[in-house]
Design a protein around this motif. Structure first.
Motif, PDB file in Angstrom:
ATOM      1  N   ASP A 290       0.872  -1.134   0.199  1.00 38.86           N
ATOM      2  CA  ASP A 290       0.590   0.438  -0.346  1.00 38.86           C
ATOM      3  C   ASP A 290       0.611   1.069  -0.022  1.00 38.86           C
ATOM      4  O   ASP A 290       1.620   0.876   1.196  1.00 38.86           O
ATOM      5  CB  ASP A 290      -0.780  -0.252   1.290  1.00 38.86           C
ATOM      6  CG  ASP A 290      -1.558   0.963   1.108  1.00 38.86           C
ATOM      7  OD1 ASP A 290      -1.994   2.294   0.303  1.00 38.86           O
ATOM      8  OD2 ASP A 290      -2.893   1.181   2.011  1.00 38.86           O
ATOM      9  N   ASN A 292       0.417   4.244  -0.009  1.00 34.60           N
ATOM     10  CA  ASN A 292      -0.813   5.218   1.631  1.00 34.60           C
ATOM     11  C   ASN A 292      -0.401   5.431   2.642  1.00 34.60           C
ATOM     12  O   ASN A 292      -0.372   5.605   3.190  1.00 34.60           O
ATOM     13  CB  ASN A 292      -1.857   5.232   1.117  1.00 34.60           C
ATOM     14  CG  ASN A 292      -1.929   6.014  -0.437  1.00 34.60           C
ATOM     15  OD1 ASN A 292      -1.549   6.489  -0.820  1.00 34.60           O
ATOM     16  ND2 ASN A 292      -2.829   5.413  -0.928  1.00 34.60           N
ATOM     17  N   SER A 293       1.070   3.482   2.865  1.00 32.79           N
ATOM     18  CA  SER A 293       0.954   3.312   4.304  1.00 32.79           C
ATOM     19  C   SER A 293       2.708   3.495   4.653  1.00 32.79           C
ATOM     20  O   SER A 293       2.828   3.180   3.089  1.00 32.79           O
ATOM     21  CB  SER A 293       0.057   2.442   5.048  1.00 32.79           C
ATOM     22  OG  SER A 293       1.054   1.451   3.848  1.00 32.79           O
ATOM     23  N   SER A 296       5.207  -0.310   4.105  1.00 34.41           N
ATOM     24  CA  SER A 296       3.978   0.162   2.306  1.00 34.41           C
ATOM     25  C   SER A 296       3.399  -1.510   2.085  1.00 34.41           C
ATOM     26  O   SER A 296       2.529  -1.824   1.658  1.00 34.41           O
ATOM     27  CB  SER A 296       4.996   0.215   0.802  1.00 34.41           C
ATOM     28  OG  SER A 296       5.951  -0.238   0.817  1.00 34.41           O
TER      29      SER A 296
END
Length: 573
Positions: A290, A292-293, A296
């Motif tokens: 991800d 956006n984290s 990731s």
């Protein structure tokens, strides 16, 4: 008399020069195109000639848009063998098209011999075609560069193994093959992949509308064809009044561009580029990436890192493993997982005609099947995709297409049980587990009441008629295989009621007219004869108005079946 014409030197400045065959879309055998000549398509959209890209002084034969101010090259002939001066000539003969340098040496040929009737034609689509007596024997669309135009295909011919793909330029000054290639994967269920040297990344599989993660081509008509002989992707413009193209740039970015007349520039309508989650299976097996984290990479719900020490050091290559192993034939559930790009389909199995329920049944019967999904999202969904082994290359995205992951039933113990549909799946697929829990409560109550134990004997059925027993008789009926096969019309699909973790369930009618439901133990179940006998004993002791009555069993040859009374409404409501 020669005509004085002004055109743009590609990526350069406006200069004048003399043109000897301007506005001509056809050239025939023995005609020559020199460095100062150009060919314009009949509709005027495209032009073919010699150019120098960017700051380079090398000369190339290429095709570019004719009616816009920016010289945008869409195809290059001699991208690996540039001319070092302006002495090059493009000639057409019975050997096809050939590019000669100043020493009269062939540096680029089409290798497409024809007759004296051979003609080269620049079509208004941007396609350069060689015609021999009106039959096409070669076309530039079969050799794409970094640009996909309307009507051009990328894909593979599975018979000839001819592979059409996009290849980036090495730089804006050098059209030779760069490090990025966009192609259709020739294996498994079709997906698009972008390769970079020895590594690669992929886009989600074809879902009937597009490839997940690919640039959005707007309202244009997108087509993907795949069968036993070929698989290819192309698009057609809804309006020919808009200039549009798909482009793979030297940095790996794939962009869909429209020409804007007001600003005289190309505008990227949508694009995709390389990011931290792009490399194939960057988070290892069963890991999710991800962007956006931070970090990731994380494990799927129900999984844990294979090595916490490596995971803490941001080494995710070994991925994750299940916390609770799958139960295979029974005790497993399928969780609806959305918001992720579909798994790698390189080694997947697919069927374009199955329904979603048939797809689940097919997956459940195979202990190595770990996930299933519809392969086509149109008209409510159709077709079947199955994945096996580890879950590879999972990436978070904003997609809504459902992926059903196989998990141990205990995975519904957490917050996900708030989902009503999943609670129903749990009840249906783990009925034997519930029965055993109920049995424990029942035995505890009996023990407290001082009740005596009920003994139940099970023997394999022989090929004889079953015997009827009184209501007071505590032993179950033993049915023969021939009786059950006859009652279910030899386990016909028309009699199939459904399928759970235990195996398929069939409706049957005995000779005396009694309707029954037959639960047939799946061949892939790990349950042995002793376990089967014990479960029959347990269920037989559970008699309650809200529980379906167990009438008997069948143990014969390799068959193990439970015989229940039939519920007419096919519901547990």
């Amino acid at each position: 008399m020669e005509k004085l014409t002004f055109i743009f030197l590609c990526f350069g400045v406006l200069i004048p020069y003399f043109v000897t065959c301007a506005a001509v879309d056809n050239i025939a055998v023995n005609q020559i195109i020199k460095d100062s000549d150009t060919i314009v398509s009949a509709g005027g959209n495209f032009e073919l000639g010699f150019f120098s890209p960017g700051t380079s002084k090398n000369r190339y034969v290429g095709i570019w848009y004719n009616k816009i101010s920016t010289c945008t090259v869409v195809w290059v002939a001699n991208k690996e063998t540039p001319l070092i001066n302006k002495s090059g000539e493009l000639r057409i003969s019975q050997a096809g098209l050939q590019l000669f340098d100043g020493n009269n040496k062939v540096i680029w040929p089409t290798n497409s011999p024809g007759s004296v009737s051979l003609v080269a034609q620049l079509q208004n689509t941007g396609n350069l075609v060689l015609l021999d007596q009106e039959n096409s024997i070669w076309q530039s669309f079969d050799y794409p560069g970094d640009t996909l135009l309307s009507g051009m295909r990328i894909g593979i011919d599975l018979i000839t193994r001819k592979d059409r793909h996009l290849t980036s330029w090495k730089s804006t000054d050098d059209p030779s093959a760069g490090p990025y290639v966009l192609r259709v994967d020739p294996n498994g269920y079709p997906q698009m992949r972008e390769e970079q040297d020895d590594s690669w990344s992929r886009f989600g599989p074809w879902n009937g509308v597009t490839f997940s993660g690919m640039p959005n081509l707007g309202q244009n008509s997108i087509q993907f064809v795949f069968n036993e002989t070929e698989r290819y992707f192309e698009y057609e413009l809804v309006s020919n009044s808009i200039l549009t193209r798909m482009h793979l740039d030297p940095y790996g970015k794939i962009e869909y561009l429209n020409w804007i007349n007001q600003t005289q520039t190309w505008m990227a309508i949508s694009f995709t580029s390389i990011n931290n989650c792009s490399p194939y299976t960057i988070c290892g097996p069963n890991g999710v990436c991800d962007i956006n984290s931070a970090p990731s990479c994380k494990c799927l719900d129900g999984f844990k890192p294979k090595s916490h020490e490596e995971w803490d050091k941001t080494d995710w290559s070994n991925g994750c493993q299940r916390i609770e192993p799958l139960a295979c034939g029974y005790g497993d559930i399928f969780l609806n997982k959305s918001g992720v790009q579909f798994l790698d389909t390189n080694h997947s199995w697919y069927d374009q005609t199955m329904t979603l329920s048939e797809c689940e049944a097919r997956c459940r019967r195979n202990c190595s099947c770990v996930a299933y999904a519809n392969l086509d999202i149109r008209n409510g969904g159709s077709g079947c995709l199955l994945w096996f082994g580890d879950l590879m290359d999972i990436r978070a995205n904003d997609g809504t297409q459902s992926l059903y992951l196989r998990m141990h039933a205990s995975e519904l113990a957490g917050p996900r049980t708030n989902n009503k549909k999943q609670r129903i799946i749990l009840v249906m697929s783990t009925s034997l587990v519930v029965s055993i829990v109920s049995l424990a409560l029942y035995l505890a109550w009996r023990k407290k009441k001082g009740s005596h134990k009920i003994m139940l004997g099970l023997v394999p059925a022989q090929d004889v008629n079953y015997t009827t027993e009184s209501k007071e008789d505590k032993e179950l009926s033993s049915y023969s295989l021939s009786i059950i096969a006859k009652s279910t019309n030899n386990f016909s699909l028309d009699n199939k009621l459904g399928e759970g973790g235990f195996g398929p369930v069939y409706k049957g009618v005995l000779d005396d007219g009694q309707e029954i439901a037959v639960k047939r133990l799946s061949e892939t179940s790990t349950q042995g004869l002793d376990e089967f006998r014990n479960e029959v004993k347990f269920i037989a002791k559970l008699q309650h108005r809200n529980l379906v009555k167990l009438l008997g069993y069948c143990i014969q040859e390799n068959e193990r079946m439970l015989i229940y009374e039939y519920m007419a409404n096919k519901s547990l409501d």
